[in-house]
Design a protein around this motif. Structure first.
Motif, short mmCIF file in Angstrom:
data_model
loop_
_atom_site.label_atom_id
_atom_site.label_comp_id
_atom_site.label_asym_id
_atom_site.label_seq_id
_atom_site.Cartn_x
_atom_site.Cartn_y
_atom_site.Cartn_z
N TYR A 1 -0.80 -26.65 -12.47
CA TYR A 1 -1.57 -26.05 -13.57
C TYR A 1 -1.77 -24.56 -13.26
O TYR A 1 -2.87 -24.14 -12.90
N PRO A 2 -0.73 -23.76 -13.38
CA PRO A 2 -0.84 -22.34 -13.01
C PRO A 2 -1.89 -21.60 -13.82
O PRO A 2 -2.01 -21.78 -15.03
N ARG A 3 -2.67 -20.78 -13.09
CA ARG A 3 -3.71 -19.92 -13.66
C ARG A 3 -4.85 -20.70 -14.31
O ARG A 3 -5.62 -20.14 -15.09
N GLN A 4 -4.96 -21.98 -13.96
CA GLN A 4 -6.04 -22.78 -14.50
C GLN A 4 -6.75 -23.58 -13.41
O GLN A 4 -7.33 -24.63 -13.67
N VAL A 5 -6.67 -23.07 -12.19
CA VAL A 5 -7.36 -23.70 -11.05
C VAL A 5 -8.23 -22.64 -10.39
O VAL A 5 -7.76 -21.56 -10.05
N LEU A 6 -9.50 -22.96 -10.22
CA LEU A 6 -10.44 -22.03 -9.60
C LEU A 6 -11.04 -22.68 -8.36
O LEU A 6 -11.51 -23.82 -8.41
N LEU A 7 -11.01 -21.95 -7.25
CA LEU A 7 -11.65 -22.39 -6.01
C LEU A 7 -12.91 -21.57 -5.80
O LEU A 7 -12.86 -20.34 -5.74
N ILE A 8 -14.04 -22.24 -5.70
CA ILE A 8 -15.32 -21.57 -5.44
C ILE A 8 -15.72 -21.83 -3.99
O ILE A 8 -15.73 -22.98 -3.54
N ASP A 9 -16.02 -20.79 -3.26
CA ASP A 9 -16.36 -20.89 -1.85
C ASP A 9 -17.88 -20.81 -1.68
O ASP A 9 -18.46 -19.74 -1.74
N LEU A 10 -18.51 -21.96 -1.46
CA LEU A 10 -19.95 -22.01 -1.20
C LEU A 10 -20.25 -22.34 0.25
O LEU A 10 -21.36 -22.77 0.58
N ALA A 11 -19.27 -22.16 1.12
CA ALA A 11 -19.45 -22.47 2.54
C ALA A 11 -20.21 -21.34 3.22
O ALA A 11 -19.65 -20.57 3.99
N ALA A 12 -21.49 -21.21 2.91
CA ALA A 12 -22.33 -20.14 3.47
C ALA A 12 -22.79 -20.54 4.87
O ALA A 12 -22.89 -21.74 5.18
N PRO A 13 -23.11 -19.55 5.72
CA PRO A 13 -23.09 -18.12 5.41
C PRO A 13 -21.74 -17.45 5.65
O PRO A 13 -21.58 -16.29 5.34
N PHE A 14 -20.77 -18.19 6.21
CA PHE A 14 -19.48 -17.58 6.52
C PHE A 14 -18.37 -18.34 5.80
O PHE A 14 -17.78 -19.27 6.35
N GLY A 15 -18.10 -17.97 4.56
CA GLY A 15 -17.00 -18.58 3.82
C GLY A 15 -15.71 -17.84 4.12
O GLY A 15 -15.67 -16.62 4.17
N HIS A 16 -14.62 -18.60 4.31
CA HIS A 16 -13.35 -18.00 4.71
C HIS A 16 -12.22 -18.27 3.73
O HIS A 16 -11.06 -18.04 4.06
N ALA A 17 -12.53 -18.75 2.54
CA ALA A 17 -11.47 -19.08 1.59
C ALA A 17 -10.65 -17.85 1.22
O ALA A 17 -9.41 -17.91 1.15
N VAL A 18 -11.31 -16.73 0.97
CA VAL A 18 -10.59 -15.50 0.61
C VAL A 18 -9.70 -15.06 1.77
O VAL A 18 -8.55 -14.65 1.57
N LEU A 19 -10.21 -15.16 2.99
CA LEU A 19 -9.42 -14.78 4.17
C LEU A 19 -8.19 -15.66 4.30
O LEU A 19 -7.08 -15.16 4.51
N PHE A 20 -8.36 -16.97 4.19
CA PHE A 20 -7.23 -17.89 4.35
C PHE A 20 -6.20 -17.71 3.24
O PHE A 20 -5.02 -18.01 3.45
N ALA A 21 -6.64 -17.25 2.07
CA ALA A 21 -5.72 -17.04 0.96
C ALA A 21 -5.10 -15.64 0.98
O ALA A 21 -4.31 -15.30 0.10
N LYS B 1 -8.46 -25.89 -15.74
CA LYS B 1 -8.02 -27.28 -15.71
C LYS B 1 -8.81 -28.08 -14.67
O LYS B 1 -9.15 -29.24 -14.89
N VAL B 2 -9.10 -27.45 -13.55
CA VAL B 2 -9.88 -28.10 -12.50
C VAL B 2 -10.55 -27.02 -11.65
O VAL B 2 -9.99 -25.94 -11.44
N ILE B 3 -11.77 -27.31 -11.19
CA ILE B 3 -12.50 -26.41 -10.31
C ILE B 3 -12.74 -27.11 -8.99
O ILE B 3 -13.30 -28.21 -8.95
N VAL B 4 -12.29 -26.49 -7.90
CA VAL B 4 -12.49 -27.02 -6.55
C VAL B 4 -13.57 -26.19 -5.88
O VAL B 4 -13.48 -24.95 -5.86
N VAL B 5 -14.59 -26.84 -5.34
CA VAL B 5 -15.69 -26.13 -4.69
C VAL B 5 -15.75 -26.55 -3.23
O VAL B 5 -15.95 -27.73 -2.91
N ASP B 6 -15.57 -25.59 -2.34
CA ASP B 6 -15.76 -25.83 -0.91
C ASP B 6 -17.24 -25.64 -0.61
O ASP B 6 -17.73 -24.51 -0.58
#
Length: 433
Positions: A216-236, A302-307
């Protein structure tokens, strides 16, 4: 400026670096007041582009920044050549819009004071134009090409690469918004949780989201709520320009626009929304804010994934309550079993999450785990939906290479596991139905 041009001009930058002192002393006195320089250095330190530079370099760059006044209802128009200029908003309110050559608006943002306004890279030619419209009287701080070369010195290439990445993210964001505007669905929510830190939940969440984005290109959102040190942006391998926490400081009427503007988009087709950029912002992530965020972003995806990380703070609980699928990552370790059993009991008995909405993932982080699959299933009283085999240092190698594991090594255990998790999510949510 782009990375190729930076390499060609690095020698010139080194020569300019030797003349920095003279250039700094020759600038207009009003622009070089200690208070003005301190404010500009603070802006640079808060920017993802310049934050890792040394104090000396930051001071040299700050001295070369020039204020430009923008009166209310006036527009500053910057074409393809704008990539040779760096622009910060110092004060006031403006609206930034990116249009194509036909004048169609692709993306709009309302930066807050201190934000960097991303301009088209020179290699895009005249295909895109950035307009900065003054909502109120505003002051912009600009750095032209010569100022960048003279102030950055040996760091010029690193900054040029980062600016290129930011512009690629902007183009991906424009494409994602166009795709989402055509959709009228509201996305289901998937929460990824682990009771134990270091279980690999973020790695699997990022790569599973990328696997979903292939479908589902451009219709998947990952939200990083892994506080205080979220690393999703770094890993991506993305560059965060804002967060949920920073959007929460916007005026109520601007919250949704600020939130969407803080989503950074990966070329794999997924968006990533950081929860925080700094540890001290973690207290801002309340359950009420998490609910507002989900309300704002479900449309068009299409789908939202929340860490949600390892904490069961109110923001994480608010997400889990709304999630239609909860992916629980469990390492095969004795200490993790007690925590996992307690978490399952909380979800089932207190939060009334039905069993069919919970999917367990066994992530083998060591070559010889103390517990096998049968033992883990016996202890937890639940079957594993996915088992991810030991992958040695491949996740770390991919991060160092600046790519997702799914892209860098598609045949690795983590890539296969993330793909399997994506299939389980699709089946659980009946996305194909």
């Amino acid at each position: 400026m782009n990375a190729r041009e930076a390499q060609e001009t690095s020698q010139r930058a080194r020569e300019e670096e030797l003349r920095q002192v003279g250039a700094e002393e020759s600038a207009p006195a009003g622009d070089q007041a200690p208070s003005a320089l301190q404010m500009r250095m603070r802006i640079l330190e808060m920017s993802a582009v310049f934050s890792e530079l040394g104090d000396g370099t930051l001071r040299a760059v700050a001295r070369r920044m020039r204020p430009v006044g923008l009166t209310a209802r006036d527009t500053l128009r910057l074409g393809g050549q704008g990539g040779d200029v760096v622009v910060f908003l110092a004060s006031g309110q403006v609206e930034e819009s990116i249009t194509d050559s036909a004048g169609k608006v692709l993306l709009t943002k309302r930066p807050t004071p201190g934000d960097l306004v991303i301009l088209p890279a020179p290699r895009t030619g005249g295909r895109f134009v950035t307009n900065i419209y003054g909502l109120t009287d505003a002051v912009l701080l600009t750095l032209d090409r010569d100022g960048l070369l003279g102030g950055l010195g040996r760091d010029v290439e690193k900054v040029a690469v980062t600016l290129d990445k930011l512009w690629e993210q902007e183009l991906s964001a424009a494409a994602a918004i166009a795709a989402q505007m055509e959709s009228r669905i509201e996305a289901p929510i998937v929460a990824v949780y682990s009771a134990k830190g270091g279980a690999g939940a973020t790695t699997l969440a990022v790569n599973a989201a990328a696997a979903l984005a292939r479908k589902y290109p451009r219709q998947v959102l990952l939200i990083d709520l892994a506080a205080p040190f979220g690393h999703a942006v770094l890993f991506a391998d993305l560059i965060a320009t804002g967060s949920i926490a920073s959007a929460s400081k916007a005026a109520p009427g601007d919250f949704v626009a600020a939130l969407r503007g803080n989503i950074v988009n990966h070329r794999a087709g997924m968006g990533v929304l950081p929860g925080t950029l700094r540890p001290e912002e973690a207290d801002l992530l309340t359950g009420e804010l998490a609910g507002r965020v989900l309300d704002a972003v479900v449309a068009g995806q299409k789908v939202i994934v929340v860490d949600v990380g390892t904490s069961l703070a109110e923001a994480a609980l608010a997400v889990i309550e709304r999630a239609e699928c909860v992916v629980i990552v469990v390492p095969p370790e004795i200490a993790a079993m007690t925590d996992a059993r307690r978490a399952l009991a909380i979800f089932r008995d207190i939060m009334n999450v039905p069993d069919h909405r919970m999917e367990l993932v066994l992530n083998q982080r060591t070559p010889h785990p103390p517990l096998d699959r049968a033992a883990v299933e016996s202890i937890l009283g639940r079957k594993m939906s996915v088992v991810v085999g030991f992958d040695d240092s491949r996740p770390e190698d991919s991060a160092l290479a600046g790519a997702l594991v799914l892209q860098h090594d598609p045949s690795s255990m983590v890539s296969r596991g993330a793909t399997d998790i994506a299939r389980v999510i699709v089946a659980s949510l009946k996305l194909d139905g």
